[in-house]
Design a protein around this motif. Structure first.
Motif, PDB file in Angstrom:
ATOM      1  N   LEU A 188       0.812  -1.215   0.000  1.00  0.00           N
ATOM      2  CA  LEU A 188       0.000   0.000   0.000  1.00  0.00           C
ATOM      3  C   LEU A 188       0.851   1.274   0.000  1.00  0.00           C
ATOM      4  N   THR A 189       2.140   1.165   0.246  1.00  0.00           N
ATOM      5  CA  THR A 189       3.006   2.347   0.121  1.00  0.00           C
ATOM      6  C   THR A 189       3.282   2.667  -1.350  1.00  0.00           C
ATOM      7  N   TYR A 190       2.939   1.735  -2.251  1.00  0.00           N
ATOM      8  CA  TYR A 190       3.191   1.909  -3.681  1.00  0.00           C
ATOM      9  C   TYR A 190       1.921   2.110  -4.506  1.00  0.00           C
ATOM     10  N   GLY A 191       0.775   1.879  -3.921  1.00  0.00           N
ATOM     11  CA  GLY A 191      -0.478   2.015  -4.662  1.00  0.00           C
ATOM     12  C   GLY A 191      -1.662   2.075  -3.712  1.00  0.00           C
ATOM     13  N   GLU A 192      -2.849   1.992  -4.275  1.00  0.00           N
ATOM     14  CA  GLU A 192      -4.088   2.083  -3.491  1.00  0.00           C
ATOM     15  C   GLU A 192      -4.943   0.843  -3.705  1.00  0.00           C
TER      16      GLU A 192
END
Length: 182
Positions: A172-176
């Motif tokens: 989740l640090t790279y996308g949603e």
């Protein structure tokens, strides 16, 4: 490939759509002696180890679906990922008979959503789940063999192998996450 949050931010498309998080199983290739042994393959798509993978239509028989941008609603093309870790863990296909690993991925560009999964125009591997967490029901030798293969693949792709319970949060640090509206 060490990917940073800043690099992911640069992947946003013009309409400000953030990459979507997904999870998928990749089969361990067989036979495993050729030069492609440590590359990930999904239905004919070799996932790039040094950057994003771009989908191509690989429809059998009649030829590509004809769309300039894949995936297309009338076809099954695109780079696939499940919305939930548990769905990816349950998924089975012939390419996972020799063994498999669980990866978290992000997808962007044209993305089509189904009830449990998405198909994207572009995607990138973010991390792998540790086989000792995903293969608890397997023999120790299977877990060890899978872990050895995965260590080489993770090194090839420049991404970490992390505990299964940390996979979603890390990704989740790279996308949603996809949230259905309406």
């Amino acid at each position: 490939m060490d990917i940073t949050v800043e690099a992911i931010e640069a992947l946003r498309v013009p309409d400000a759509f953030a990459p979507v998080v997904g999870f998928r199983r990749f089969g361990i290739p067989w036979p495993s002696g050729n030069g492609n042994s440590y590359l990930l393959v999904q239905k004919g798509h070799r996932w790039a180890p040094s950057g994003p993978t771009k989908a191509e239509c690989r429809r059998m028989g009649t030829g590509p679906c004809g769309e300039k941008v894949v995936p297309d609603q009338s076809c099954g093309c695109g780079l696939h990922a499940w919305l939930e870790v548990q769905e990816a863990l349950r998924y089975y296909e012939l390419t996972t008979m020799r063994g498999w690993v669980l990866a978290s991925v992000i997808g962007w560009g044209r993305v089509l959503f189904d009830e449990d999964f998405w198909r994207a125009e572009k995607a990138l591997v973010v991390a792998f789940a540790d086989p000792k967490d995903t293969h608890v029901d397997k023999l120790e030798i299977v877990r060890e063999r899978t872990a050895r293969w995965l260590a080489r693949v993770a090194d090839n792709y420049g991404v970490p192998v992390i505990p299964l319970e940390e996979l979603r949060e890390y990704t989740l640090t790279y996308g949603e996450e996809y949230v259905e509206h309406g």
